[in-house]
Design an enzyme around this catalytic site. Structure first.
Site: not given
Ligand code: GDP
Ligand code: IMO
Ligand code: MG
Length: 421
Positions: A13, A41
């Site tokens: 994340d 994502h």
């Molecule tokens: P990923 O799994 O690595 O793609 O990340 P996620 O999408 O799960 O989590 C990132 C969160 O932060 C999302 O809700 C994005 O919209 C938000 N986000 C990404 N970059 C920024 C930033 O620079 N500032 C803020 N406030 N939010 C961001």
């Molecule tokens: P993105 O791509 C955050 C975590 C779960 C758990 C461990 C194993 O959005 O960064 P799984 O379901 O893969 O067997 O779970 O990994 N986990 C994540 N945490 N972001 C994710 O994906 C995750 N995908 C799995 O919470 O600790």
């Molecule tokens: Mg994510």
């Protein structure tokens, strides 16, 4: 031609989707190389706000071929739902391709993920319950069903028939409801029909992209601290999110990857159990969770929040071979009077500066250095010099710790809220 891997430097994340969406505006191909719909994502751009789980974050550029690669695991109903959502929002799916080698997350894998988690009692991993672990376990056990099999009715029924007796013994052991072969085979053939034409051998496409000199992005899922080999085992996912996983998982030669962008959140978050040395349970954690909207994109769980981990970061930088950093969510730190970076772990009488194994990491207390915060809002900044001096100092320190140059600074979720250095 450049092949760039975009990978998570922390516990997931970090904002990988957001960075891939930005970079994909100018590339010919984006490949997801591992993981499944455990990913969430988030992409915010002129088309709206999207939470992508399986579809690569390059899908908003109609000229980008988006490949769900051989190293991924796919739950077809989840993919079909996601495709419907995107199509409804007017996003073209003409350039979406699925490797015939990718493994199918079967409904029984999801069932087993839930049953196995419950059976772990107090030692739960906190998985997303998307069947990821059981699907990769079957892949390694050579009992998996692959996406290409969905288009071969007789062979598909044979493969499911071979897998089911063992699956059903396990389900029965946990007291779950056993699975019936013919119903399942029919359902799986339905997925094959629905995805017909997209399930292909992606190797010639990737090879042609490289030969023709098109730019290619590899989109990582999760982060190094949840890598099955390099993360906090057993509190990990069942694949390799590090850049090294990209060669096998996308299907390209190791020397093809020229750039590795490490996506680093300006602080740390984690979903699920396991060691997280910089975790906070105070007002700062509330600030990060509230302002940063730190709730899981896939499960909605509140994310654990803490200071930036400067022990895990150089480990991530070295093992992934970062050539540049993308720091995200800098704006979330606006208004905090003081910032901390963990620069060592105190384990017993020792101070450790490299990532220890999980057992010792679970005993680690963070050793912090302090940095002054800033009061100004950064979300409108578009150039390095627009940033408050204290923010620049904090970012420079992150770059120094990672021994990697800063390349992108994200100050908001929107595509344009980015400083490019
Ligand atoms: P990923 O799994 O690595 O793609 O990340 P996620 O999408 O799960 O989590 C990132 C969160 O932060 C999302 O809700 C994005 O919209 C938000 N986000 C990404 N970059 C920024 C930033 O620079 N500032 C803020 N406030 N939010 C961001
Ligand atoms: P993105 O791509 C955050 C975590 C779960 C758990 C461990 C194993 O959005 O960064 P799984 O379901 O893969 O067997 O779970 O990994 N986990 C994540 N945490 N972001 C994710 O994906 C995750 N995908 C799995 O919470 O600790
Ligand atoms: Mg994510």
């Amino acid at each position: 031609m450049t092949v760039t891997a975009v990978v998570g430097a922390q516990w997931g994340d970090e904002g990988k989707g957001r960075i891939v969406d930005y970079l994909a505006q100018d590339v010919g191909m984006v490949i997801r190389f591992q993981g499944g719909d455990n990913a969430g994502h988030t992409v915010v751009n002129e088309h709206g706000t999207f939470r992508l789980h399986l579809v690569p974050s390059g899908i908003f550029n109609p000229n980008t071929a988006c490949i769900i690669g051989p190293g991924t695991v796919i739950h077809p109903p989840a993919l079909l739902d996601e495709m419907t959502e995107l199509a409804t929002a007017g996003i073209s799916l003409d350039n979406l391709w699925i490797s015939e080698r990718a493994h199918v997350v079967m409904p029984y894998h999801r069932m087993l993920d839930g049953l196995e988690e419950s059976a772990r009692g107090g030692a739960q991993i906190g998985t997303t319950k998307r069947g990821i672990g059981p699907a990769y376990a079957d892949k390694a056990a050579r009992a998996g069903i692959r996406m290409g099999d969905l288009r071969r009715p007789g062979y598909l029924a044979d493969r499911i028939g071979l897998a089911l007796p063992r699956i059903n013994r396990t389900i029965a052991h946990f007291g779950g409801e056993e699975v019936e072969l013919y119903g399942l085979a029919r359902q799986a053939m339905g997925w094959g029909n629905a995805l017909d034409g997209r399930i292909v051998d992606t190797t010639p496409m990737v090879r042609a992209a490289l030969t023709e000199g098109r730019d290619v992005l590899l989109e990582g899922q999760l982060g190094i601290m949840r890598d099955i080999d390099w993360g906090t085992y057993p509190y990990v996912t069942s694949s390799n999110p590090i850049a090294g996983g990209g060669f096998a998982g996308a299907g390209l030669p190791p020397r093809a990857i020229e750039r590795v962008v490490g996506v680093v959140k300006a602080y740390c978050t984690a979903v699920g159990a396991g060691p997280f040395p910089t975790e906070l349970h105070d007002d700062v954690a509330e600030h990060l969770r509230g302002v940063g909207q730190e709730y899981g994109a896939t499960t909605g769980r509140p994310r654990r929040c803490g200071w930036l981990d400067g022990v895990a970061l150089p480990y991530a930088a070295w093992l992934n071979g970062f050539t540049g950093l993308a720091i995200t969510k800098l704006d979330v730190l606006d208004g905090l009077p003081e910032l901390k970076i963990c620069v060592g772990y105190r384990i017993g009488d020792e101070i450790v500066r490299s990532v220890p194994d999980t057992y010792n990491m679970g005993r680690a207390d963070p050793v912090y250095e302090s940095w002054p915060g800033w009061r100004e809002e950064t979300r409108h900044c578009r150039r390095w010099n627009d940033l408050p001096q204290a923010a620049r100092a904090y970012l420079d320190r992150i770059s120094e710790i990672a021994a990697t140059p800063l390349q992108y600074i994200s100050v908001g979720p929107g595509r344009e809220q980015l400083i490019v250095l």
